[in-house]
Design an enzyme around this catalytic site. Sequence first.
Site, PDB file in Angstrom:
ATOM      1  CG  HIS A   1      -7.827   1.083  -5.221  1.00 50.09           C
ATOM      2  ND1 HIS A   1      -8.757   1.947  -4.700  1.00 50.09           N
ATOM      3  CD2 HIS A   1      -6.635   1.423  -4.641  1.00 50.09           C
ATOM      4  CE1 HIS A   1      -8.183   2.766  -3.841  1.00 50.09           C
ATOM      5  NE2 HIS A   1      -6.885   2.473  -3.788  1.00 50.09           N
TER       6      HIS A   1
ATOM      7  CG  ASP B   1      -1.978   1.032   1.228  1.00 53.07           C
ATOM      8  OD1 ASP B   1      -1.875   1.983   0.442  1.00 53.07           O
ATOM      9  OD2 ASP B   1      -2.931   0.904   2.024  1.00 53.07           O
TER      10      ASP B   1
END
Length: 468
Positions: A376, A282
Amino acid sequence: MSKQTDAQKAAGKQTPGKQPAGGKAGRPAGTKAVGKQRDGRQEAGPAGPAAPADGAAPSLELSRRRLLGTVGAAGAAGLVVGGAGGAIGVAAATGDAPDALTTIGSTEVAFRKDGTRQQAGITTPLQADGHLLAFDLAPGAGRKEAAALLRRWSRTAEELMAGRAPDADTGVALDAGPSSLTVTFGLGHSFFDRTGLAARRPVQLDPLPDFSADALDPKRSDGDLWIQIGADDALVAFHALRALQKDAAGAARLRWQMNGFNRTPGATAHPMTARNLMGQIDGTNNPKPSDATFDERIFVGRDAAQEWMRGGSYAVVRRIRMLLDDWEKRSRGEQERVIGRRKDTGAPLTGGTETTPMNLDATGADGLPVIPANAHARIAAPASNQGAAMLRRPFSYHDGFRDDGAPDAGLLFVCWQADPLRAFTQIQRKLDRGDALSPFLRHEASGLYAVPPAPEAGAYVAQPLLEG
């Protein structure tokens, strides 16, 4: 560095030579540590060097901070070389120790940085433990009380970040070094009304729009004043939390608090981008300080209407619960298509490594995009948002389990930008319209804060606003 801590002076030991700005391997200026570093963080390395060829025992002269960061005050008294403790003992005792986990406590981040105006905790590498909290000024408190509070908080933060105990200390972190502690202060929209300074409130602090995925709890959102605490030791982080809370007594009341964590420095064989609780790498596309446009994207420029914010930044804070039970039922392939990246390496589905640019035009044998249209990573990419970018600096959280047995866990999302409307809001609006990850997320709290630049020597945070 030429500067010595009190403990090092007592031991007659000099700290290592000063690193160039930015650190040897990308470490932000103002960060000090014993031993080698990678990306500003102490990392685990080999167990330790072999014994000297002449059979001489390695020197056991240690500075206080090195000693405390190695085995703690009690452990130092029984330091041994050999067995399970030998690897730690030898690495700590030699002057050219390899990257050792045990030096984490010695790393110090400056409260007032040379050569840059930004507060610590923005470009500082992610720490293992964190607290986010917001306060509202007490009834009847105004500009004068706010100034006195920020003066106290600035003094306390500077002491704690240097590894020193403030007055009337609780002793919670008595045995620890600074452990990369950072304390960052921000001002919410309501702060300016409470202090009679509404005319000097930046337009960038206008409330964020509503998003379809929002299920916001107002009791855990917003606030007059915001603090971000980060450290590589949980007791050091809690110690700062407690000291700042005590400083607020009578002037401000706690509105909400959230606790987070990240992987501990040195827990991986080499520095790497953090993973979130979904197991995904991330932050791959984070802008980097070396980017030519980094400062203009993340920090307020010299031409800003509000002079007191020049060199500062804006923080958007979101508590995002992850529906982990639903997510973990999906196969790895499904998860990767939702994100648009491989789970093991973080590489885009179009191939390469984590840092390989995504080929958004690539199609498969079926004629469909290799990276799905609603992935995403595709939707959040700067290329999909007219170059808009924000610096993500989150913590994970776990607050136990809900009544249905599902984990109350997810991301304390913190992002930094020069203008939230052109960064977070623009990207979130696009995600809100069709992100494949959205069904697995719930946005439950939100805040937006103006984070002034670090104060000059002898000054406190936001002094030009409050006394200008």
